[in-house]
Motif scaffolding. Sequence first.
Motif, PDB file in Angstrom:
ATOM      1  N   ASN A 204       0.680  -1.212  -0.003  1.00 52.99           N
ATOM      2  CA  ASN A 204      -0.021   0.030  -0.086  1.00 52.99           C
ATOM      3  C   ASN A 204       0.782   1.185   0.022  1.00 52.99           C
ATOM      4  O   ASN A 204       1.759   1.372   0.861  1.00 52.99           O
ATOM      5  CB  ASN A 204      -1.013   0.056   1.161  1.00 52.99           C
ATOM      6  N   VAL A 205       0.550   2.328  -0.730  1.00 52.46           N
ATOM      7  CA  VAL A 205       0.876   3.574  -0.920  1.00 52.46           C
ATOM      8  C   VAL A 205      -0.113   4.580  -0.784  1.00 52.46           C
ATOM      9  O   VAL A 205      -1.091   4.513  -1.491  1.00 52.46           O
ATOM     10  CB  VAL A 205       1.900   3.779  -2.329  1.00 52.46           C
ATOM     11  N   THR A 206      -0.080   5.328   0.366  1.00 51.21           N
ATOM     12  CA  THR A 206      -0.885   6.411   0.362  1.00 51.21           C
ATOM     13  C   THR A 206      -0.289   8.010   0.108  1.00 51.21           C
ATOM     14  O   THR A 206       0.721   8.112   0.526  1.00 51.21           O
ATOM     15  CB  THR A 206      -1.216   6.353   1.945  1.00 51.21           C
ATOM     16  N   VAL A 219       2.862  17.594   0.545  1.00 51.89           N
ATOM     17  CA  VAL A 219       2.625  16.367  -0.428  1.00 51.89           C
ATOM     18  C   VAL A 219       3.415  15.171   0.405  1.00 51.89           C
ATOM     19  O   VAL A 219       4.281  15.256   0.750  1.00 51.89           O
ATOM     20  CB  VAL A 219       2.691  16.551  -1.694  1.00 51.89           C
ATOM     21  N   GLY A 220       2.651  14.306   1.055  1.00 51.55           N
ATOM     22  CA  GLY A 220       3.001  12.978   1.668  1.00 51.55           C
ATOM     23  C   GLY A 220       2.870  11.762   0.595  1.00 51.55           C
ATOM     24  O   GLY A 220       1.964  11.394   0.296  1.00 51.55           O
ATOM     25  N   ILE A 221       4.133  10.957   0.696  1.00 50.04           N
ATOM     26  CA  ILE A 221       3.817   9.712   0.229  1.00 50.04           C
ATOM     27  C   ILE A 221       4.462   8.638   1.115  1.00 50.04           C
ATOM     28  O   ILE A 221       5.642   8.601   1.248  1.00 50.04           O
ATOM     29  CB  ILE A 221       4.537   9.642  -1.232  1.00 50.04           C
ATOM     30  N   LEU A 222       3.342   7.867   1.622  1.00 52.90           N
ATOM     31  CA  LEU A 222       3.570   6.965   2.608  1.00 52.90           C
ATOM     32  C   LEU A 222       3.513   5.538   2.249  1.00 52.90           C
ATOM     33  O   LEU A 222       2.497   5.304   1.569  1.00 52.90           O
ATOM     34  CB  LEU A 222       2.912   7.214   3.929  1.00 52.90           C
ATOM     35  N   ASP A 223       4.554   4.440   2.388  1.00 50.26           N
ATOM     36  CA  ASP A 223       4.517   3.235   2.042  1.00 50.26           C
ATOM     37  C   ASP A 223       4.543   2.406   3.321  1.00 50.26           C
ATOM     38  O   ASP A 223       4.868   2.487   4.517  1.00 50.26           O
ATOM     39  CB  ASP A 223       5.483   2.686   0.826  1.00 50.26           C
ATOM     40  N   GLY A 226       8.493  -1.570   4.813  1.00 53.95           N
ATOM     41  CA  GLY A 226       9.348  -1.833   5.815  1.00 53.95           C
ATOM     42  C   GLY A 226      10.395  -0.609   6.350  1.00 53.95           C
ATOM     43  O   GLY A 226      11.018  -0.753   7.358  1.00 53.95           O
ATOM     44  N   GLY A 227      10.465   0.448   5.633  1.00 54.80           N
ATOM     45  CA  GLY A 227      11.301   1.584   5.940  1.00 54.80           C
ATOM     46  C   GLY A 227      12.806   1.528   5.587  1.00 54.80           C
ATOM     47  O   GLY A 227      13.192   0.292   4.746  1.00 54.80           O
ATOM     48  N   ILE A 228      13.453   2.634   5.739  1.00 50.74           N
ATOM     49  CA  ILE A 228      14.898   2.467   5.373  1.00 50.74           C
ATOM     50  C   ILE A 228      15.822   2.450   6.557  1.00 50.74           C
ATOM     51  O   ILE A 228      15.449   2.942   7.696  1.00 50.74           O
ATOM     52  CB  ILE A 228      15.283   3.866   4.710  1.00 50.74           C
ATOM     53  N   PRO A 229      16.918   1.481   6.648  1.00 46.14           N
ATOM     54  CA  PRO A 229      17.775   1.302   7.867  1.00 46.14           C
ATOM     55  C   PRO A 229      18.076   2.605   8.293  1.00 46.14           C
ATOM     56  O   PRO A 229      18.403   3.504   7.436  1.00 46.14           O
ATOM     57  CB  PRO A 229      18.605   0.269   7.345  1.00 46.14           C
ATOM     58  N   GLY A 273       8.142   5.976   8.834  1.00 46.92           N
ATOM     59  CA  GLY A 273       6.810   5.561   9.404  1.00 46.92           C
ATOM     60  C   GLY A 273       6.606   4.409  10.128  1.00 46.92           C
ATOM     61  O   GLY A 273       7.598   3.962  10.352  1.00 46.92           O
ATOM     62  N   GLU A 274       5.378   4.096  10.712  1.00 50.79           N
ATOM     63  CA  GLU A 274       5.318   2.974  11.501  1.00 50.79           C
ATOM     64  C   GLU A 274       5.407   1.466  10.785  1.00 50.79           C
ATOM     65  O   GLU A 274       6.184   0.723  11.256  1.00 50.79           O
ATOM     66  CB  GLU A 274       3.955   2.708  12.058  1.00 50.79           C
ATOM     67  N   GLU A 275       5.166   1.627   9.178  1.00 48.73           N
ATOM     68  CA  GLU A 275       5.564   0.083   8.652  1.00 48.73           C
ATOM     69  C   GLU A 275       6.472   0.623   7.428  1.00 48.73           C
ATOM     70  O   GLU A 275       6.514  -0.437   6.895  1.00 48.73           O
ATOM     71  CB  GLU A 275       4.351  -0.417   8.276  1.00 48.73           C
ATOM     72  N   GLY A 276       6.955   1.688   7.151  1.00 43.22           N
ATOM     73  CA  GLY A 276       7.525   1.858   6.050  1.00 43.22           C
ATOM     74  C   GLY A 276       8.202   3.213   6.056  1.00 43.22           C
ATOM     75  O   GLY A 276       8.782   3.949   7.119  1.00 43.22           O
TER      76      GLY A 276
END
Length: 304
Positions: A204-206, A219-223, A226-229, A273-276
Amino acid sequence: FSNSEATLHGVRESVPVLINFSVIPDATGQLNYIIVTAKEIGYRRSLEKELRNRQALSVSFDRLKSLGEMSVGLVHTLGQPVTSMGLRLDYMSRMNNLDHIQGQVSELRTDLAQLSRIVDKVRSYAQSMANKQNKPIEINRAIHSVLSVLEYDLKAAGVSIHLDLAESMPLIAANEPELEQVIMNLLANASQAFISNETGGDRNVTVTTKAVQNKWIQVGILDNAGGIPETVAPQIFEPFFSTWEETRHAGTGLSVARSIVSSLGGDLNYHPGEEGSNFEFRIPIIAQEERTQLFNLIELLNSQ
């Protein structure tokens, strides 16, 4: 004064230098003397020039790559109405009922209108690329335009797009193809993250938009990829840096996107983010007075 770049002019040549001034006081705190040092930086200048040349070539490669990906999406987007028209014409050739034929003709007109919109979009894109001038743009329209091009690629990657776009967004001044490249790069980055991280589950991408204090748009793009280390997060906007395979990515997508946003007086930042990953960019809206525009820009740059 410190690290002031200057040029020392001699009889035969001029040398770029980095000058530093040190003020030395006496026992009473009054000025005693000033030490001036000059460090030759010609070699550094040559390295910077080479870096800029390489970055320009890499950016060109990344833009050509984006155009190539866009072309693939356009081929599939154009293919749908063309295939539909062919099937309808074949069906019409075997029909005898005039009412049914008229119904198919109406559907053909719909397909032709869709083709016309796509062609107009490509023509507008080409004209905007040739003309680098900024013009008033509504951000939601730019987002829908990019999604219409990436629709096939996102579906093929199993990515679901969720839109949370504010209504009646104020206009910003930007070059349309460059602004769309920012959105395209961020969406492509999110799509690739699912492949790189292999998190499993829904992809999912919001995409969100909102106006902040009627001074700038955000503008926000949230996926949920898993995120970036944390160890590499500070480097993601550096030119040529990439955690992906070098053959698949030049490492300039995020740096180009930030450069474009910065040229518009805005900023582009990453937040875990919480999941990405959550990428947000802000651009000042068009103000009636230049004074107001300047104040809004200053406030934006100081509201990290």
